[in-house]
Design a protein around this motif. Structure first.
Motif, PDB file in Angstrom:
ATOM      1  N   GLY A 169       0.763  -1.603   0.476  1.00 40.76           N
ATOM      2  CA  GLY A 169      -0.020   0.420  -0.048  1.00 40.76           C
ATOM      3  C   GLY A 169       0.831   0.893   0.081  1.00 40.76           C
ATOM      4  O   GLY A 169       0.384   2.624  -0.307  1.00 40.76           O
ATOM      5  N   THR A 170       1.884   1.147   0.014  1.00 35.74           N
ATOM      6  CA  THR A 170       3.033   2.755   0.363  1.00 35.74           C
ATOM      7  C   THR A 170       2.749   3.295  -1.043  1.00 35.74           C
ATOM      8  O   THR A 170       3.039   4.039  -1.590  1.00 35.74           O
ATOM      9  CB  THR A 170       4.447   2.308   0.131  1.00 35.74           C
ATOM     10  N   ILE A 171       2.725   2.579  -2.913  1.00 31.94           N
ATOM     11  CA  ILE A 171       2.590   2.885  -4.063  1.00 31.94           C
ATOM     12  C   ILE A 171       1.162   2.112  -4.368  1.00 31.94           C
ATOM     13  O   ILE A 171       0.650   1.090  -3.883  1.00 31.94           O
ATOM     14  CB  ILE A 171       3.703   1.900  -5.329  1.00 31.94           C
ATOM     15  N   LEU A 172       0.013   3.093  -4.819  1.00 33.56           N
ATOM     16  CA  LEU A 172      -1.212   3.065  -5.140  1.00 33.56           C
ATOM     17  C   LEU A 172      -0.924   3.005  -6.455  1.00 33.56           C
ATOM     18  O   LEU A 172      -0.597   3.358  -7.688  1.00 33.56           O
ATOM     19  CB  LEU A 172      -2.232   4.393  -4.853  1.00 33.56           C
ATOM     20  N   PRO A 173      -2.126   1.346  -7.456  1.00 35.59           N
ATOM     21  CA  PRO A 173      -2.204   1.069  -8.458  1.00 35.59           C
ATOM     22  C   PRO A 173      -2.143   2.557  -9.321  1.00 35.59           C
ATOM     23  O   PRO A 173      -2.819   3.331  -9.068  1.00 35.59           O
ATOM     24  CB  PRO A 173      -3.048   0.451  -8.805  1.00 35.59           C
ATOM     25  N   ALA A 174      -2.626   2.994 -10.637  1.00 32.35           N
ATOM     26  CA  ALA A 174      -2.699   3.473 -11.601  1.00 32.35           C
ATOM     27  C   ALA A 174      -3.571   4.084 -11.867  1.00 32.35           C
ATOM     28  O   ALA A 174      -4.258   4.503 -12.184  1.00 32.35           O
ATOM     29  CB  ALA A 174      -1.946   2.782 -12.896  1.00 32.35           C
ATOM     30  N   ASN A 175      -4.705   2.966 -11.612  1.00 26.78           N
ATOM     31  CA  ASN A 175      -6.233   2.962 -11.341  1.00 26.78           C
ATOM     32  C   ASN A 175      -6.914   3.337 -10.121  1.00 26.78           C
ATOM     33  O   ASN A 175      -8.162   2.791 -10.097  1.00 26.78           O
ATOM     34  CB  ASN A 175      -7.310   2.255 -12.800  1.00 26.78           C
ATOM     35  N   TYR A 176      -6.144   3.801  -9.414  1.00 32.28           N
ATOM     36  CA  TYR A 176      -6.559   4.132  -8.425  1.00 32.28           C
ATOM     37  C   TYR A 176      -7.964   5.919  -7.987  1.00 32.28           C
ATOM     38  O   TYR A 176      -8.755   5.232  -7.758  1.00 32.28           O
ATOM     39  CB  TYR A 176      -5.660   4.150  -6.873  1.00 32.28           C
ATOM     40  N   ALA A 177      -6.875   6.795  -8.685  1.00 31.32           N
ATOM     41  CA  ALA A 177      -7.847   7.560  -9.159  1.00 31.32           C
ATOM     42  C   ALA A 177      -8.181   7.641  -9.860  1.00 31.32           C
ATOM     43  O   ALA A 177      -9.486   8.155  -9.693  1.00 31.32           O
ATOM     44  CB  ALA A 177      -6.655   9.014  -9.070  1.00 31.32           C
ATOM     45  N   GLU A 178      -8.739   7.016 -10.384  1.00 31.74           N
ATOM     46  CA  GLU A 178      -9.714   6.443 -11.514  1.00 31.74           C
ATOM     47  C   GLU A 178     -11.077   5.927 -10.474  1.00 31.74           C
ATOM     48  O   GLU A 178     -12.113   5.900 -11.192  1.00 31.74           O
ATOM     49  CB  GLU A 178      -9.903   5.697 -13.003  1.00 31.74           C
ATOM     50  N   ASN A 179     -10.916   5.156  -9.732  1.00 32.18           N
ATOM     51  CA  ASN A 179     -11.887   4.230  -9.625  1.00 32.18           C
ATOM     52  C   ASN A 179     -12.597   5.032  -8.628  1.00 32.18           C
ATOM     53  O   ASN A 179     -13.539   5.398  -7.645  1.00 32.18           O
ATOM     54  CB  ASN A 179     -11.203   2.943  -8.431  1.00 32.18           C
ATOM     55  N   GLN A 180     -11.643   6.549  -7.946  1.00 30.94           N
ATOM     56  CA  GLN A 180     -11.752   7.064  -6.676  1.00 30.94           C
ATOM     57  C   GLN A 180     -12.892   8.362  -7.511  1.00 30.94           C
ATOM     58  O   GLN A 180     -14.002   8.812  -7.198  1.00 30.94           O
ATOM     59  CB  GLN A 180     -10.610   7.865  -6.517  1.00 30.94           C
ATOM     60  N   VAL A 181     -12.477   8.380  -8.847  1.00 36.38           N
ATOM     61  CA  VAL A 181     -13.379   9.475  -9.445  1.00 36.38           C
ATOM     62  C   VAL A 181     -14.934   9.154  -9.659  1.00 36.38           C
ATOM     63  O   VAL A 181     -16.269   9.074  -9.832  1.00 36.38           O
ATOM     64  CB  VAL A 181     -12.700  10.042 -10.926  1.00 36.38           C
ATOM     65  N   ARG A 182     -14.583   7.949 -10.087  1.00 37.05           N
ATOM     66  CA  ARG A 182     -16.102   6.786 -10.008  1.00 37.05           C
ATOM     67  C   ARG A 182     -16.960   6.901  -9.116  1.00 37.05           C
ATOM     68  O   ARG A 182     -18.228   6.959  -9.523  1.00 37.05           O
ATOM     69  CB  ARG A 182     -15.679   5.299 -10.883  1.00 37.05           C
ATOM     70  N   ALA A 183     -16.358   6.726  -8.219  1.00 39.55           N
ATOM     71  CA  ALA A 183     -16.961   6.279  -6.794  1.00 39.55           C
ATOM     72  C   ALA A 183     -17.842   7.476  -6.649  1.00 39.55           C
ATOM     73  O   ALA A 183     -19.134   8.005  -5.895  1.00 39.55           O
ATOM     74  CB  ALA A 183     -16.514   5.732  -5.701  1.00 39.55           C
TER      75      ALA A 183
END
Length: 465
Positions: free
Chosen positions: A48-62
């Protein structure tokens, strides 16, 4: 002659093999570095120290669902990887964590579609009643800690930068190591070159173990032995010449002593004025020959000229004495002598015997080369900071080779010079005398007569005016 043993290396390696070894090491190190960084990246991502590339995209969808439901967002939360701006339906900015300029850019790019991309960000527009929210995010792995995201917004690029720095650093270290190793291998070559330059040929060549360098060292070893043999022969020949010159000089002293004794007896007889002049010429020439032989013996023993014994002389008296010697020498071939003197000092400071010998050597050469009934010109003048004695004849002049080598020891030029009794010492001794005085000997051909023109320049700084 002593034979020097060569220290041969037990095993030799080609230079390309050494280079390929370093290249393989560099490639293995590069691959290992890349794998290590990839491993570290995935370990940090898994914890969890590095967040995956689609992490921000999933946040935006939510959060898009939350906005469409009319609920309030909390964009300042630690895990929010996107930024947003809230507008009225007319495009007036209400709130958000985008700057005004960034908000206007977000509004502009989402006018045609609800989703848009403008490097390096993705934009999503969400409308609810008269309120429009635009969210901006990037599809890239990011650090979980906000402070790291602030300075290192892209984790993948950060790891790539680390790879590049380590890649260049490793390359520099390997290049430096290869250079040091090659320098060590070539140290024997450099040492051999220095010793040969210093004419120290009694040394052992240490081979490096590198085939290409050892081939050069082997050639240098052969060259060293050949050079040593050649120099030994030259040294033996030079020593033999000095011994012959010394022996000849000693042998000449006996008949010369007889001549001088008979001249002294002859001078005591009744003679006409003309006969007395001839007797004086013979007596003075005998004195010169004795001085020359004495100097020649000293040269052959010490390999250098005698010590300079300079003194202050009356210029007119000294030049008159030299002029008489030149007239006597030129009279043998019925050659006339033209004298000229310009701007001379009242006194000369030089070694009278050596300077006279230097001038007479040049005049003797001029007389030998000049045809009968021709003219020799002797000009003495002050030129800049020197006094110059210039002797010009009407002979055939110097050959191109003679212009370069006439003042070298034992240089005898063409066969006519050898037949006339020259042994290649006259101008050599003259040059040595001139050098002792700190002067310069100039050998040229006259544009006026086509014959030889030899000038002796002595610095005036040591000559009181």
């Amino acid at each position: 002659m002593e034979v020097t043993k060569v220290q041969q290396a037990c095993k030799t390696t080609k230079l390309r093999t050494i280079f390929l070894g370093y290249l393989v090491m560099f490639c293995i190190g590069t691959i290992a570095l890349a794998l290590f960084l990839v491993l570290i990246f995935y370990v940090l991502m898994s914890c969890g120290t590095i967040l995956p590339a689609n992490y921000a995209e999933n946040q935006v969808r939510a959060d898009k669902t939350i906005i469409e439901a009319g609920k309030t967002l909390q964009p300042d939360s630690r895990q929010k990887l996107y930024k947003y701006a809230s507008f009225t339906s007319e495009g007036r900015l209400n709130e958000g964590n985008l700057s005004e300029k960034q908000a206007q850019t977000a509004w502009s790019v989402t006018q045609q579609n609800d989703t848009a991309y403008q490097f390096p960000y993705n934009y999503v527009k969400v409308s609810h009643h008269d309120k429009v929210t635009v969210m901006r995010y990037s599809v890239s792995a990011q650090f979980e800690l906000p402070i790291l995201r602030q300075y290192l917004p892209n984790a993948e690029l950060s790891f790539f930068a680390v790879f590049c720095i380590a890649f260049l650093g490793g390359g520099a270290l390997l290049a430096s190591s290869f250079g040091r190793k090659l320098a060590r291998k070539m140290s024997g070559l450099q040492q051999a070159t220095k010793q040969i330059q210093a004419q120290d040929l009694d040394f052992s060549i240490e081979f490096s173990g590198v085939m290409e360098i050892d081939q050069v060292l082997h050639s240098m070893d052969k060259m060293k032995e050949t050079l040593k043999t050649s120099l030994q022969k030259q040294w033996n020949l030079e020593r033999s010449r000095r011994e012959q010159i010394s022996a000849l000089a000693h042998d000449v002293k006996t008949p010369l002593t007889i001549v001088r004794g008979n001249v002294e007896l002859l001078s005591e007889t009744d003679q006409s004025e003309e006969q007395k002049n001839y007797t004086d010429y013979i007596s003075e020439s005998t004195r010169q020959m004795e001085q020359y032989i004495k100097t020649l013996i000293e040269i052959s023993k010490a390999e250098t000229l005698v010590t300079l014994r300079a003194e202050t002389m009356d210029a007119d008296f000294y030049l008159t004495k030299v002029k008489d010697q030149i007239l006597a020498l030129a009279a043998v071939k019925k050659i006339s002598v033209a004298f000229a003197a310009y701007n001379l000092p009242k006194t000369l400071y030089a070694d009278p015997v050596l300077l006279e010998r230097a001038i007479m050597n040049v005049v003797s050469n001029a007389v030998d080369q000049a045809p009968e009934y021709s003219e020799i010109q002797l000009t003495v003048e002050s030129v800049e900071d020197c006094i110059r004695f210039s002797i010009l004849d009407e002979g055939p002049g110097f050959s191109p080779e003679g212009l370069k080598q006439a003042a070298e020891q034992f240089y005898m030029g063409d066969s006519s010079r050898r037949l006339s009794g020259h042994y290649g010492m006259g101008l050599y001794i003259t040059k040595s005398i001139v050098n002792l005085h700190g002067g310069k000997l100039i050998i040229a051909n006259s544009t006026q007569t086509g014959g030889g023109q030899v000038s002796i320049k002595i610095p005036l700084r040591s000559l009181p005016i």
